[in-house]
Every structure is written in C-alpha cells, then in structure tokens.
Design a protein around this motif. Structure first.
Motif, PDB file in Angstrom:
ATOM      1  N   GLU A  21       0.709  -1.327  -0.117  1.00  0.00           N
ATOM      2  CA  GLU A  21       0.077  -0.003  -0.127  1.00  0.00           C
ATOM      3  C   GLU A  21       1.079   1.390  -0.086  1.00  0.00           C
ATOM      4  N   TYR A  22       1.982   1.352   0.878  1.00  0.00           N
ATOM      5  CA  TYR A  22       2.865   2.483   0.954  1.00  0.00           C
ATOM      6  C   TYR A  22       3.756   2.759  -0.208  1.00  0.00           C
ATOM      7  N   GLN A  24       2.771   2.112  -3.485  1.00  0.00           N
ATOM      8  CA  GLN A  24       1.524   2.610  -4.366  1.00  0.00           C
ATOM      9  C   GLN A  24       1.390   4.123  -4.052  1.00  0.00           C
ATOM     10  N   LYS A  25       1.569   4.289  -2.631  1.00  0.00           N
ATOM     11  CA  LYS A  25       1.253   5.790  -2.259  1.00  0.00           C
ATOM     12  C   LYS A  25       2.710   6.666  -2.824  1.00  0.00           C
ATOM     13  N   THR A  29       2.746   9.784  -5.252  1.00  0.00           N
ATOM     14  CA  THR A  29       3.498  10.826  -4.873  1.00  0.00           C
ATOM     15  C   THR A  29       4.530  11.474  -5.732  1.00  0.00           C
ATOM     16  N   SER A  53      -6.319  10.205  -1.804  1.00  0.00           N
ATOM     17  CA  SER A  53      -5.790   8.830  -1.823  1.00  0.00           C
ATOM     18  C   SER A  53      -4.552   8.731  -0.893  1.00  0.00           C
ATOM     19  N   LEU A  54      -3.666   9.715  -1.175  1.00  0.00           N
ATOM     20  CA  LEU A  54      -2.523   9.771  -0.460  1.00  0.00           C
ATOM     21  C   LEU A  54      -2.598   9.644   1.163  1.00  0.00           C
TER      22      LEU A  54
END
Length: 69
Positions: A21-22, A24-25, A29, A53-54
């Motif tokens: 998940e992070y 993807q974040k 970004t 979403s971020l």
C-alpha cells in the motif's frame, strides 16, 4: 502452537499489505510531483482525488473495523 502460527501469519500478511500500500502511495506521490514540476495544469477535483488517496487510512487487517458508515 497453531494459535501462535496463525498470529505470525496474520502479522506477516499485514506487513506485506502495508508495504504494498505504501509503495503505491510513494509512486503516486512521485507522479504528482512530476506533474507539478512539469507545470501540468491539475484540476481541483483531480487534486482532491490524489490528496485523498495519499492521506487515506490504510487498513492493516489485524483489527476488525466497522465499515458500515
């Protein structure tokens, strides 16, 4: 013994889920930074989608939460 193994599996799966998940974040970004650096015009709605979403909450899967809101 089986209970401990189940807990360890849950923790490993939760860590894997959070890492994915992070990642993807982080990619989102970098994409947003590239857009702003290039001077691309981003609409207010698009910016809201990206920011939401971020900064949205990430579920770990370890604690059951009520999602009936």
């Amino acid at each position: 013994f089986i209970y401990i193994v189940r807990i360890l599996i849950k923790i490993v799966m939760s860590n894997h889920h959070l890492a994915t998940e992070y990642r993807q974040k982080a990619a989102l970004t970098r994409f947003y930074q590239a857009l702003t650096y290039a001077g691309t015009d981003i609409d207010k709605e698009e910016r809201l989608i990206i920011i939401n979403s971020l900064f949205s909450r990430v579920e770990t899967g370890l604690v059951k939460t009520d999602t009936s809101n």
